[in-house]
Scaffold this motif. Sequence first.
Motif, PDB file in Angstrom:
ATOM      1  N   VAL A  84       4.063  19.899   0.267  1.00  0.00           N
ATOM      2  CA  VAL A  84       2.746  19.864  -0.381  1.00  0.00           C
ATOM      3  C   VAL A  84       2.100  18.494  -0.180  1.00  0.00           C
ATOM      4  N   ASP A  85       2.822  17.455  -0.574  1.00  0.00           N
ATOM      5  CA  ASP A  85       2.327  16.080  -0.401  1.00  0.00           C
ATOM      6  C   ASP A  85       3.514  15.125  -0.468  1.00  0.00           C
ATOM      7  N   PHE A  86       3.288  13.898  -0.104  1.00  0.00           N
ATOM      8  CA  PHE A  86       4.343  12.883  -0.215  1.00  0.00           C
ATOM      9  C   PHE A  86       3.738  11.490  -0.138  1.00  0.00           C
ATOM     10  N   LYS A  87       4.581  10.521  -0.479  1.00  0.00           N
ATOM     11  CA  LYS A  87       4.175   9.110  -0.441  1.00  0.00           C
ATOM     12  C   LYS A  87       5.189   8.343   0.389  1.00  0.00           C
ATOM     13  N   ILE A  88       4.701   7.487   1.276  1.00  0.00           N
ATOM     14  CA  ILE A  88       5.638   6.591   1.973  1.00  0.00           C
ATOM     15  C   ILE A  88       5.183   5.145   1.828  1.00  0.00           C
ATOM     16  N   VAL A 133      -3.418  20.816  -2.157  1.00  0.00           N
ATOM     17  CA  VAL A 133      -3.921  20.083  -3.324  1.00  0.00           C
ATOM     18  C   VAL A 133      -2.923  20.204  -4.466  1.00  0.00           C
ATOM     19  N   ALA A 134      -2.574  19.080  -5.071  1.00  0.00           N
ATOM     20  CA  ALA A 134      -1.689  19.079  -6.243  1.00  0.00           C
ATOM     21  C   ALA A 134      -1.841  17.747  -6.968  1.00  0.00           C
ATOM     22  N   GLY A 135      -1.189  17.672  -8.111  1.00  0.00           N
ATOM     23  CA  GLY A 135      -1.055  16.414  -8.831  1.00  0.00           C
ATOM     24  C   GLY A 135      -2.362  15.713  -9.127  1.00  0.00           C
ATOM     25  N   SER A 136      -2.381  14.414  -8.840  1.00  0.00           N
ATOM     26  CA  SER A 136      -3.532  13.604  -9.255  1.00  0.00           C
ATOM     27  C   SER A 136      -4.818  14.022  -8.534  1.00  0.00           C
ATOM     28  N   MET A 137      -4.692  14.551  -7.315  1.00  0.00           N
ATOM     29  CA  MET A 137      -5.916  14.961  -6.606  1.00  0.00           C
ATOM     30  C   MET A 137      -6.545  16.189  -7.267  1.00  0.00           C
ATOM     31  N   ALA A 138      -5.691  17.127  -7.694  1.00  0.00           N
ATOM     32  CA  ALA A 138      -6.195  18.319  -8.379  1.00  0.00           C
ATOM     33  C   ALA A 138      -6.928  17.904  -9.653  1.00  0.00           C
ATOM     34  N   PHE A 156      10.742  16.932 -13.495  1.00  0.00           N
ATOM     35  CA  PHE A 156      10.876  15.915 -14.552  1.00  0.00           C
ATOM     36  C   PHE A 156       9.519  15.587 -15.170  1.00  0.00           C
ATOM     37  N   ARG A 157       8.516  15.343 -14.309  1.00  0.00           N
ATOM     38  CA  ARG A 157       7.190  14.970 -14.832  1.00  0.00           C
ATOM     39  C   ARG A 157       6.676  16.013 -15.819  1.00  0.00           C
ATOM     40  N   ARG A 158       6.931  17.301 -15.500  1.00  0.00           N
ATOM     41  CA  ARG A 158       6.348  18.395 -16.305  1.00  0.00           C
ATOM     42  C   ARG A 158       7.369  19.077 -17.213  1.00  0.00           C
ATOM     43  N   GLY A 163      -1.356   0.173 -12.481  1.00  0.00           N
ATOM     44  CA  GLY A 163      -1.109   1.617 -12.346  1.00  0.00           C
ATOM     45  C   GLY A 163      -1.329   2.119 -10.924  1.00  0.00           C
ATOM     46  N   ASP A 164      -1.032   1.294  -9.918  1.00  0.00           N
ATOM     47  CA  ASP A 164      -1.162   1.677  -8.498  1.00  0.00           C
ATOM     48  C   ASP A 164      -2.482   2.402  -8.210  1.00  0.00           C
ATOM     49  N   PRO A 165      -3.618   1.695  -8.356  1.00  0.00           N
ATOM     50  CA  PRO A 165      -4.917   2.390  -8.223  1.00  0.00           C
ATOM     51  C   PRO A 165      -5.202   2.909  -6.822  1.00  0.00           C
ATOM     52  N   LEU A 171       0.857  -1.184   0.000  1.00  0.00           N
ATOM     53  CA  LEU A 171       0.000   0.000   0.000  1.00  0.00           C
ATOM     54  C   LEU A 171       0.888   1.227   0.000  1.00  0.00           C
ATOM     55  N   GLU A 172       0.563   2.209  -0.835  1.00  0.00           N
ATOM     56  CA  GLU A 172       1.279   3.483  -0.787  1.00  0.00           C
ATOM     57  C   GLU A 172       0.441   4.421   0.069  1.00  0.00           C
ATOM     58  N   MET A 173       1.084   4.988   1.096  1.00  0.00           N
ATOM     59  CA  MET A 173       0.389   5.929   1.975  1.00  0.00           C
ATOM     60  C   MET A 173       0.711   7.330   1.448  1.00  0.00           C
ATOM     61  N   VAL A 174      -0.277   7.992   0.874  1.00  0.00           N
ATOM     62  CA  VAL A 174      -0.055   9.341   0.338  1.00  0.00           C
ATOM     63  C   VAL A 174      -0.702  10.350   1.291  1.00  0.00           C
ATOM     64  N   VAL A 175       0.048  11.394   1.619  1.00  0.00           N
ATOM     65  CA  VAL A 175      -0.452  12.458   2.497  1.00  0.00           C
ATOM     66  C   VAL A 175      -0.457  13.761   1.710  1.00  0.00           C
ATOM     67  N   ARG A 176      -1.544  14.507   1.837  1.00  0.00           N
ATOM     68  CA  ARG A 176      -1.631  15.792   1.119  1.00  0.00           C
ATOM     69  C   ARG A 176      -1.963  16.908   2.097  1.00  0.00           C
ATOM     70  N   ASN A 177      -1.080  17.904   2.138  1.00  0.00           N
ATOM     71  CA  ASN A 177      -1.341  19.108   2.930  1.00  0.00           C
ATOM     72  C   ASN A 177      -1.885  20.222   2.047  1.00  0.00           C
ATOM     73  N   PRO A 234      13.033  13.894  -3.028  1.00  0.00           N
ATOM     74  CA  PRO A 234      12.244  14.693  -3.985  1.00  0.00           C
ATOM     75  C   PRO A 234      11.522  13.835  -5.036  1.00  0.00           C
ATOM     76  N   ASP A 235      11.871  12.544  -5.115  1.00  0.00           N
ATOM     77  CA  ASP A 235      11.104  11.636  -5.987  1.00  0.00           C
ATOM     78  C   ASP A 235       9.724  11.360  -5.413  1.00  0.00           C
ATOM     79  N   THR A 236       9.612  11.411  -4.089  1.00  0.00           N
ATOM     80  CA  THR A 236       8.395  10.935  -3.428  1.00  0.00           C
ATOM     81  C   THR A 236       7.651  12.049  -2.675  1.00  0.00           C
ATOM     82  N   CYS A 237       8.120  13.273  -2.821  1.00  0.00           N
ATOM     83  CA  CYS A 237       7.453  14.419  -2.161  1.00  0.00           C
ATOM     84  C   CYS A 237       7.228  15.526  -3.192  1.00  0.00           C
ATOM     85  N   ARG A 238       6.256  16.403  -2.921  1.00  0.00           N
ATOM     86  CA  ARG A 238       6.206  17.688  -3.634  1.00  0.00           C
ATOM     87  C   ARG A 238       6.695  18.749  -2.662  1.00  0.00           C
ATOM     88  N   LEU A 239       7.698  19.496  -3.097  1.00  0.00           N
ATOM     89  CA  LEU A 239       8.370  20.465  -2.233  1.00  0.00           C
ATOM     90  C   LEU A 239       8.430  21.794  -2.968  1.00  0.00           C
TER      91      LEU A 239
END
Length: 239
Positions: free
Chosen positions: A174-178, A97-102, A215-217, A128-130, A89-95, A196-201
């Motif tokens: 902004v958000d991150f995944k652990i 709104v960005a990325g896929s949630m936006a 990189f993504r953008r 695709g890690d649903p 399970l990927e635990m994603v935390v968002r403080n 920085p691969d797993t967080c938005r900073l």
Amino acid sequence: MTKGAMLYEGKAKQVFETDNPNEVIVRFKDDATAFNAQKKGNFDLKGEMNNAITTLIFEYLNTKGIPTHFIKKLDEREQLVKRVHIIPLEMVVRNYVAGSMAQRLGVEEGIKSPVTIFDLCYKRDDLGDPLINDHHAVFLGAATYEELDEMYELTSDINDILIDLFDKMNIILVDFKIELGKDSEGKIILADEISPDTCRLWDKDTMMKLDKDRFRRDLGGVTEAYVEIYERLKKVLQK
Ligand code: TMP
């Protein structure tokens, strides 16, 4: 300690066995992927930076009482960690709104959320890690409800510590995944990486993105952003 056979190769890291069955070596690669590996790249220093940044962050979290798999940094690219069974399970935390949630909810990127938002994703590259919910996770046998409670609590504690740490670096977390894993005694501990691969900073003054979104953008300056995070982290932690 000797390095043995490669046990696993992921998109950004490799894992090797050691002569101790409870310890493995993680090697950080320079490869970058995005959008479930549809986009691929390679950046000088990325592996070194993610190894160095993850080391500093995991050491810091250890001092704050967060259990992690981290044992020690071995060299520029490698670290020794406790062997765990990764919970899929990927635990994603968002403080903010960005990325896929936006995208998913049609909300503007950059809005600060009044509540901490937790997303759960099922670690399955072929799907695709649903995004899933707690009931799906229990149905899939990935975790029990009790374990999920513990996982959210640990993730929330990590978020509180990291918000404060990045704030001292003049950065918005902004958000991150652990990813969490179970050690040989079945204890749930932090594994994988925080980088920085797993967080938005975002820089607090300029809102410049200092993470993998460069990189993504196709924003350029990927390596420079990772080096900047490392330099600010070293300064704040006086390393
Ligand atoms: P998202 O907006 O794409 O869902 O990403 C949320 C956060 O999780 C972001 O900081 C990037 C991180 N993340 C990963 O580390 N690995 C992944 O596979 C995904 C999808 C996101």
